[in-house]
Design an enzyme around this catalytic site. Structure first.
Site, PDB file in Angstrom:
ATOM      1  N   GLU A 329       7.501   2.622 -47.438  1.00  0.00           N
ATOM      2  CA  GLU A 329       7.405   2.659 -48.909  1.00  0.00           C
ATOM      3  C   GLU A 329       7.125   4.068 -49.424  1.00  0.00           C
ATOM      4  OE1 GLU A 329       6.166   0.408 -46.913  1.00  0.00           O
ATOM      5  OE2 GLU A 329       6.031  -1.571 -47.827  1.00  0.00           O
ATOM      6  N   LYS A 438     -13.432  -8.655 -38.733  1.00  0.00           N
ATOM      7  CA  LYS A 438     -14.573  -8.889 -39.616  1.00  0.00           C
ATOM      8  C   LYS A 438     -15.616  -9.704 -38.868  1.00  0.00           C
ATOM      9  CE  LYS A 438     -11.715  -8.554 -43.712  1.00  0.00           C
ATOM     10  NZ  LYS A 438     -10.346  -8.992 -43.527  1.00  0.00           N
ATOM     11  N   TRP A 443     -17.252  -4.631 -40.834  1.00  0.00           N
ATOM     12  CA  TRP A 443     -15.844  -4.437 -40.530  1.00  0.00           C
ATOM     13  C   TRP A 443     -15.743  -3.545 -39.301  1.00  0.00           C
ATOM     14  CZ3 TRP A 443     -11.949  -3.960 -45.122  1.00  0.00           C
ATOM     15  CH2 TRP A 443     -12.115  -5.063 -45.958  1.00  0.00           C
TER      16      TRP A 443
HETATM   17  P1  ADP Z   1       6.352  -1.033 -40.037  1.00  0.00           P
HETATM   18  O1  ADP Z   1       5.251  -0.665 -39.104  1.00  0.00           O
HETATM   19  O2  ADP Z   1       6.056  -2.260 -40.821  1.00  0.00           O
HETATM   20  O3  ADP Z   1       7.689  -0.931 -39.444  1.00  0.00           O
HETATM   21  P2  ADP Z   1       5.871   1.391 -41.477  1.00  0.00           P
HETATM   22  O4  ADP Z   1       6.367   2.360 -40.492  1.00  0.00           O
HETATM   23  O5  ADP Z   1       6.175   1.599 -42.880  1.00  0.00           O
HETATM   24  O6  ADP Z   1       6.436   0.003 -41.175  1.00  0.00           O
HETATM   25  O7  ADP Z   1       4.320   1.189 -41.248  1.00  0.00           O
HETATM   26  C1  ADP Z   1       3.369   1.788 -42.061  1.00  0.00           C
HETATM   27  C2  ADP Z   1       2.010   1.481 -41.544  1.00  0.00           C
HETATM   28  O8  ADP Z   1       1.801   2.046 -40.264  1.00  0.00           O
HETATM   29  C3  ADP Z   1       0.901   2.055 -42.385  1.00  0.00           C
HETATM   30  O9  ADP Z   1       0.602   1.241 -43.477  1.00  0.00           O
HETATM   31  C4  ADP Z   1      -0.255   2.128 -41.400  1.00  0.00           C
HETATM   32  O10 ADP Z   1      -0.916   0.898 -41.272  1.00  0.00           O
HETATM   33  C5  ADP Z   1       0.446   2.421 -40.093  1.00  0.00           C
HETATM   34  N1  ADP Z   1       0.362   3.858 -39.787  1.00  0.00           N
HETATM   35  C6  ADP Z   1       1.296   4.797 -39.980  1.00  0.00           C
HETATM   36  N2  ADP Z   1       0.872   5.997 -39.551  1.00  0.00           N
HETATM   37  C7  ADP Z   1      -0.382   5.823 -39.072  1.00  0.00           C
HETATM   38  C8  ADP Z   1      -1.369   6.685 -38.497  1.00  0.00           C
HETATM   39  N3  ADP Z   1      -1.156   7.985 -38.286  1.00  0.00           N
HETATM   40  N4  ADP Z   1      -2.562   6.137 -38.164  1.00  0.00           N
HETATM   41  C9  ADP Z   1      -2.805   4.824 -38.360  1.00  0.00           C
HETATM   42  N5  ADP Z   1      -1.912   3.974 -38.878  1.00  0.00           N
HETATM   43  C10 ADP Z   1      -0.721   4.451 -39.231  1.00  0.00           C
END
Ligand code: ADP
Length: 535
Positions: A329, A438, A443
């Site tokens: 997004e 949780k 958390w």
């Molecule tokens: P999907 O995983 O659904 O294919 P995205 O690549 O858009 O789609 O995923 C985004 C999500 O990935 C973020 O909302 C977050 O939770 C996680 N994410 C991305 N980069 C990081 C990071 N460096 N550290 C932790 N979580 C991350």
């Protein structure tokens, strides 16, 4: 009073035409599905993108039409990025690793007119073709010599489509806010959702990717994106590289440790980017052979949290890690970790702790954290809440879908992540809202628990999940995979947590398994893990 400056629309073909004119001899090198290495320059790429644009017009495609791709990182796929968006159509990258039902849903929901596919996915598409009523034809991304016999209706050959087309094309002047590319989130629950990028958002994002405190691509760099072009447009790299005249090295389907290291070595790769899972393989191979790609200077790690052990392993090889966070997004870049004057002056241990955070916003992205009532929380490194974002390349809704709660607050998108932010603006992602454990009103971050497990010398990969518990609501459980040849008992790994996390965060159980399930973008599949081990 208006300013007296040229109002030049921000459109995607300008990126490639710039590279062709000013970085014309810079190479794009691709390891192909067919086998051999293909190389040409930005001049060659721009020529072929123009030929392809003429061919697309010949197929009757134009403004607003959606064109699907099922393809690896390679030169023909990049040509499609430019030609499809360039004629005013929308380039829809389909993730071939999704479940077949999801692929069918996505292609039908988007109403893709044509599908361009690498040979790898022809069989997959043959099985779906009769469920894709809106698709007018399929183009196989290969030459005549490699065309397989196929049951795909109206199957065309990519190279034949281009052959004989003029290599000049007047890119239409489209509104910079018009749609250019489409990417669906993998949707672990419910149907995938489409994010529709515009020319403007894409061009602005490309410039930001090049910021010195972001990927800092230059005309001296060679970038190998391991992150696939069907995962948020390879994080924008195919659009950003031409801006700086950076060499592009495309691995095709060859993503194993030996293939990647050898391609990095022969092509002088200086920077690469991908999710943590791919680096596990690369690091294991480097450790085995004792040889690291000699020019490799920095690795962008995002998509999931980068474990400290991984960061240390790269730093130990003299390779700088750049931790970044974003989402489909968000095009995807949201925050990126680069030291500031202040953090650089910190003692080594504190500096390392800051480097593990996901980073600070780039110009173009604003962030805030809010509590359950939607009230802003302070940037004090302790308060944690829902992370919301606003900016030039952040989606304002989902494609052909009613508004969802994530877009309820005007001007802000709720990322579904929980985070803290410190006074300098460094974001630490605590967890995805749905993955946080949780326990008794506290958390517990699954990311923190996973990081401890991975620091154990015998553990290769680990997932932390919440297991329903009568007394506490949920209690943490670790599911771990051991390194080949290594041994450790569940009890030893559990004991490893003592003193490293709060007593209440120590996992109740450790389960050792052969492998962990991953999503189509290479992340731990928490829903499946909870189903398998949460009972
Ligand atoms: P999907 O995983 O659904 O294919 P995205 O690549 O858009 O789609 O995923 C985004 C999500 O990935 C973020 O909302 C977050 O939770 C996680 N994410 C991305 N980069 C990081 C990071 N460096 N550290 C932790 N979580 C991350």
């Amino acid at each position: 009073m208006l300013g007296q400056m040229m109002n030049v629309p921000l459109v995607i073909p300008s990126l490639l035409e710039f590279a062709a004119k000013y970085h014309g001899d810079c190479e794009i090198v691709s390891k192909t599905v067919e086998g051999p290495i293909h190389r040409y320059t930005y001049v060659g790429m721009a020529r072929r993108a123009r030929q392809l644009a003429n061919a697309l017009r010949g197929l009757g495609l134009g403004e607003g039409d959606i064109v699907g791709t099922l393809a690896w990182n390679g030169y023909r796929h990049v040509e499609l990025y430019y030609a499809v968006s360039g004629i005013g159509a929308v380039c829809h990258t389909v993730n071939p690793r999704l479940f077949v039902e999801q692929i069918t849903y996505i292609i039908n929901h988007a109403e893709d007119r044509y599908i361009f596919t690498d040979l790898t996915f022809v069989k997959l598409l043959e099985g779906l073709a009769d469920k894709l009523p809106k698709v007018r034809g399929f183009v196989l991304m290969t030459d005549r010599a490699h065309m397989p016999s196929t049951t795909l209706p109206k199957a065309l050959c990519y190279e034949e489509l281009l052959a004989g087309q003029p290599d000049t094309f007047d890119w239409p002047v489209v509104d910079e806010n018009s749609a250019a590319a489409l990417c669906y989130t993998s949707g672990t629950t419910g149907n995938p959702r489409g994010v529709l990028y515009s020319h403007r958002s894409t061009v602005l994002h490309s410039m930001a990717v090049n910021f010195a405190d972001a990927f800092a691509l230059t005309a001296r760099d060679a970038m190998l994106p391991v992150v696939p072009m069907f995962h948020v447009n390879a994080w924008g790299i195919p659009y950003a590289a031409p801006v700086s005249g950076c060499k592009l090295v495309m691995p095709g389907p060859h993503l194993d440790g030996p293939s990647l290291t050898s391609l990095m070595e022969t092509e002088g790769v200086t920077i690469t980017a991908g999710v943590p899972t791919v680096w596990l393989n690369l690091l294991a191979h480097i450790k085995e052979t004792g040889k690291r790609p000699s020019k490799l200077d920095r690795v962008v790690i995002g998509g999931s949290a980068c474990p400290p052990a991984m960061m240390e392993a790269f730093e130990g090889l003299g390779i700088r890690t750049i931790h970044a966070w974003g989402m489909t997004e968000m095009s995807p870049l949201g925050v990126i970790n680069s030291p500031t004057r202040k953090t650089e002056a910190l003692p080594a241990a504190e500096r390392a702790a800051v480097a593990l955070k996901q980073g600070r916003p780039l110009f173009g992205v604003d962030i805030k954290i809010v509590d359950a009532a939607g009230e802003d929380l302070p940037f004090d490194a302790v308060s944690f809440g829902s992370l919301k974002v606003h900016g030039y390349w952040i989606c304002s809704g989902y494609f052909r879908q009613d508004p969802v709660p994530a877009h309820e607050e005007p001007g802000w998108f709720d990322t579904g992540d929980v985070a803290t932010i410190d006074a300098e603006g460094f974001v630490k992602i605590v967890d995805r809202t749905k993955d946080v454990i949780k326990s008794g009103g506290e958390w517990i971050s699954s990311i923190d628990l996973e990081n401890v497990a991975i620091a154990h010398p015998a553990v290769r990969e680990a997932a932390a999940i919440g297991r329903p518990d009568e007394k506490w609501g949920e209690r943490p459980v670790i599911v771990a995979v051991l390194k080949p040849g290594a041994s450790a008992t569940a009890e030893e790994i559990r004991a490893f947590y003592r003193g490293k996390v709060g007593k209440w965060c120590e996992p109740d159980a450790v389960i050792i398994v052969e492998s962990l399930p991953h999503t189509a973008t290479g992340k731990l599949l928490k829903t499946e893990l909870r189903r398998l081990y949460g009972g």
